[in-house]
Design a protein around this motif. Structure first.
Motif, mmCIF file in Angstrom:
data_model
loop_
_atom_site.group_PDB
_atom_site.id
_atom_site.type_symbol
_atom_site.label_atom_id
_atom_site.label_comp_id
_atom_site.label_asym_id
_atom_site.label_seq_id
_atom_site.Cartn_x
_atom_site.Cartn_y
_atom_site.Cartn_z
ATOM 1 N N SER A 83 -4.912 12.716 2.758
ATOM 2 C CA SER A 83 -4.952 11.044 3.957
ATOM 3 C C SER A 83 -4.334 10.151 2.852
ATOM 4 O O SER A 83 -3.161 8.945 3.489
ATOM 5 N N LEU A 84 -5.082 9.774 1.276
ATOM 6 C CA LEU A 84 -3.977 8.954 1.235
ATOM 7 C C LEU A 84 -2.321 9.048 0.576
ATOM 8 O O LEU A 84 -1.475 8.184 0.742
ATOM 9 N N THR A 85 -2.575 10.538 0.593
ATOM 10 C CA THR A 85 -1.045 10.432 0.787
ATOM 11 C C THR A 85 -0.120 9.381 2.053
ATOM 12 O O THR A 85 1.194 9.524 1.728
ATOM 13 N N ALA A 86 -0.846 10.387 2.895
ATOM 14 C CA ALA A 86 -0.232 10.309 4.102
ATOM 15 C C ALA A 86 -0.228 8.042 4.695
ATOM 16 O O ALA A 86 0.681 7.205 5.053
ATOM 17 N N ARG A 87 -1.320 7.126 3.803
ATOM 18 C CA ARG A 87 -1.301 5.899 4.267
ATOM 19 C C ARG A 87 -0.354 5.824 3.199
ATOM 20 O O ARG A 87 -0.455 4.608 3.507
ATOM 21 N N SER A 88 -0.816 5.890 2.284
ATOM 22 C CA SER A 88 0.877 5.490 1.131
ATOM 23 C C SER A 88 2.076 5.575 1.978
ATOM 24 O O SER A 88 2.704 4.332 1.622
ATOM 25 N N VAL A 89 2.228 6.357 3.044
ATOM 26 C CA VAL A 89 3.606 5.836 3.410
ATOM 27 C C VAL A 89 3.424 4.686 4.503
ATOM 28 O O VAL A 89 4.379 4.356 4.901
ATOM 29 N N LEU A 90 2.584 4.345 4.890
ATOM 30 C CA LEU A 90 2.150 3.042 5.863
ATOM 31 C C LEU A 90 1.701 1.790 5.173
ATOM 32 O O LEU A 90 1.710 1.419 5.719
ATOM 33 N N ARG A 91 1.217 2.099 3.332
ATOM 34 C CA ARG A 91 1.310 1.542 3.426
ATOM 35 C C ARG A 91 -0.433 0.488 3.490
ATOM 36 O O ARG A 91 -0.491 -0.522 3.448
ATOM 37 N N LEU A 92 -0.725 2.028 3.781
ATOM 38 C CA LEU A 92 -2.603 1.445 4.628
ATOM 39 C C LEU A 92 -3.930 1.892 4.009
ATOM 40 O O LEU A 92 -4.339 2.863 3.991
ATOM 41 N N LEU A 93 -3.251 1.682 2.029
ATOM 42 C CA LEU A 93 -4.308 1.331 0.874
ATOM 43 C C LEU A 93 -5.635 1.276 1.330
ATOM 44 O O LEU A 93 -5.316 -0.600 0.988
ATOM 45 N N PRO A 94 -6.740 0.832 0.325
ATOM 46 C CA PRO A 94 -7.728 0.097 0.272
ATOM 47 C C PRO A 94 -7.360 -0.324 -0.706
ATOM 48 O O PRO A 94 -6.295 -0.763 -1.652
ATOM 49 N N PRO A 95 -8.531 -1.736 -1.107
ATOM 50 C CA PRO A 95 -7.934 -3.136 -2.093
ATOM 51 C C PRO A 95 -7.426 -2.880 -3.543
ATOM 52 O O PRO A 95 -8.645 -2.076 -3.838
ATOM 53 N N GLY A 96 -6.799 -2.796 -4.299
ATOM 54 C CA GLY A 96 -7.191 -2.832 -5.302
ATOM 55 C C GLY A 96 -6.411 -1.896 -5.785
ATOM 56 O O GLY A 96 -5.896 -1.432 -7.242
ATOM 57 N N ALA A 97 -5.385 -1.169 -4.477
ATOM 58 C CA ALA A 97 -4.314 0.284 -5.109
ATOM 59 C C ALA A 97 -3.395 -0.594 -5.924
ATOM 60 O O ALA A 97 -2.481 -1.812 -5.424
ATOM 61 N N ARG A 98 -3.558 0.302 -6.864
ATOM 62 C CA ARG A 98 -1.904 0.470 -7.974
ATOM 63 C C ARG A 98 -1.371 1.384 -7.562
ATOM 64 O O ARG A 98 -1.685 2.661 -6.996
ATOM 65 N N VAL A 99 0.309 1.039 -7.024
ATOM 66 C CA VAL A 99 1.518 2.256 -6.496
ATOM 67 C C VAL A 99 2.692 2.511 -7.802
ATOM 68 O O VAL A 99 2.919 1.628 -7.751
ATOM 69 N N ASP A 100 2.528 3.647 -8.120
ATOM 70 C CA ASP A 100 3.697 4.137 -9.502
ATOM 71 C C ASP A 100 4.435 4.692 -8.464
ATOM 72 O O ASP A 100 4.078 5.882 -7.252
ATOM 73 N N GLY A 101 5.691 5.355 -9.011
ATOM 74 C CA GLY A 101 6.656 6.609 -8.253
ATOM 75 C C GLY A 101 7.147 5.677 -6.994
ATOM 76 O O GLY A 101 7.224 3.851 -6.664
ATOM 77 N N ASP A 102 7.540 5.732 -5.688
ATOM 78 C CA ASP A 102 8.208 5.945 -4.898
ATOM 79 C C ASP A 102 8.154 6.390 -3.238
ATOM 80 O O ASP A 102 7.974 7.207 -3.456
ATOM 81 N N VAL A 103 7.673 5.693 -2.388
ATOM 82 C CA VAL A 103 7.838 6.107 -0.534
ATOM 83 C C VAL A 103 9.158 5.476 -0.335
ATOM 84 O O VAL A 103 9.616 4.148 -0.020
ATOM 85 N N LEU A 104 10.271 6.260 0.330
ATOM 86 C CA LEU A 104 11.449 6.165 0.898
ATOM 87 C C LEU A 104 11.392 6.528 2.503
ATOM 88 O O LEU A 104 11.302 8.150 2.780
ATOM 89 N N LEU A 105 12.132 5.408 2.833
ATOM 90 C CA LEU A 105 11.754 5.943 3.886
ATOM 91 C C LEU A 105 13.191 5.244 4.961
ATOM 92 O O LEU A 105 13.352 4.503 4.481
ATOM 93 N N ASP A 106 14.026 6.358 5.161
ATOM 94 C CA ASP A 106 15.453 6.322 5.444
ATOM 95 C C ASP A 106 15.663 5.627 4.396
ATOM 96 O O ASP A 106 16.364 5.141 4.163
ATOM 97 N N GLY A 107 15.375 6.027 3.046
ATOM 98 C CA GLY A 107 16.581 5.237 1.700
ATOM 99 C C GLY A 107 16.079 4.473 1.635
ATOM 100 O O GLY A 107 15.653 3.527 0.112
#
Length: 324
Positions: free
Chosen positions: A47-71
């Protein structure tokens, strides 16, 4: 053309004063119009993977790597682009509709709110969502629009959620265990509706589920997740014959086989790890009968194996009997 491309995604959250990884590594690609099933035990990070696509993560979350939608990089999007992404490009179908629909507002208000906010006239918005309710198998759609969520069954509410997801004309559907709270017959009906809508509209689908058989039936490819990482990905029609990772094979072997002689179901030894519990080495090593010294010290990288990819130092041969 790849619509969704997740590259080396890692998510950390502050837990008990320490940053803990809740997603270690996810690499996924979903072409336009294709369906990818994401399966795994609870707590694996689906579920966190899916929420990463919409940037709906809990407060304080740090994201490394990238999520690309149509580039376009989702983590790098500004507020305006992010609003456009959430309102038009990507839609999410949640597993519990009662937790995501305001119980004191009518179904019609819930469905038309987004369209009206984007400039659609109220009468046109009502006509659009009425047609969508019919498309997802809800009879007497006009009356349902006047009702409130507590007046509808779980199956009807999930259909309302599907209609809401389709209302904005998205290119990508994120379906997060949309049949969990439904009986078996209703599950089949809801998945048929999602699959038909995807085919009719040419949508891409990321389908999160615990059910391997269901994922294989509706998806083109299957990605298996364990303790915050993708451990295997392969074509859905090769799932049973070509699984190479010990975890995937253990999941398949633990399922009851229709028509087979009655016997005790096989369980995977040990307990599943949450992503933040995973230490050095392969997270599945404590439960893997084929684990060796290297597995406990070095985390395996995903690499091409047979028909797909597997993150395993010692992948099994495809001809091995899953019941052995």
């Amino acid at each position: 053309m790849t619509l969704l491309d997740i590259r080396r995604l890692r998510v950390t959250l502050p837990l008990d004063g320490t940053d803990r990884a809740v997603i270690h590594r996810v690499d996924l690609s979903v072409p336009a119009g294709a369906a990818l099933g994401l399966v795994g035990e609870s707590g694996s990070g689906k579920s966190l993977t899916a929420r990463s696509v919409l940037r709906l993560l809990p407060p304080g979350a740090r994201v490394d790597g990238d999520v690309l939608l149509d580039g376009a990089s989702v983590p790098a999007m500004g507020p305006a682009d992010l609003r456009a992404l959430r309102s038009a490009d990507v839609a999410m179908i949640h597993q519990d509709p009662r937790a995501h629909i305001n119980p004191v507002r009518t179904v019609g208000d819930f469905l038309t709110e987004g369209l009206i906010a984007r400039g659609t006239r109220a009468r046109e918005a009502t006509a659009t969502v009425t047609g969508l309710l019919r498309d997802v198998g809800i009879p007497d759609a006009e009356r349902r629009l006047r009702q409130r969520p507590p007046e509808l069954s779980g199956g009807l509410l999930q259909r309302v959620m599907i209609a809401a997801a389709l209302a904005g004309g998205p290119r990508l559907l994120l379906a997060d265990e949309p049949t969990t709270a439904l009986d078996v017959t209703t599950q089949a009906e809801v998945m048929a509706i999602i699959d038909e809508a995807r085919a009719a509209r040419g949508l891409a689908l990321l389908f999160i589920t615990h059910d391997l058989a269901l994922a294989a039936a509706v998806c083109d490819r299957i990605a298996v997740m364990y303790a915050g990482s993708i451990v295997e990905e392969l074509p859905a029609d090769r799932l049973h014959k070509s699984a190479r990772h010990p975890y995937t094979r253990a999941l398949l072997a633990s399922r009851p086989a229709p028509g087979a002689d009655a016997h005790e179901l096989r369980a995977i030894p040990g307990r599943p790890l949450s992503a933040y519990e995973a230490g050095a080495g392969c997270a599945f090593a404590p439960r893997c009968p084929a684990a060796r010294a290297l597995c406990r010290t070095e985390s395996p990288e995903p690499r091409p194996v047979g028909d797909g990819l597997a993150a395993c130092h010692y992948p099994a041969e495809p001809a091995d009997d899953l019941d052995a």
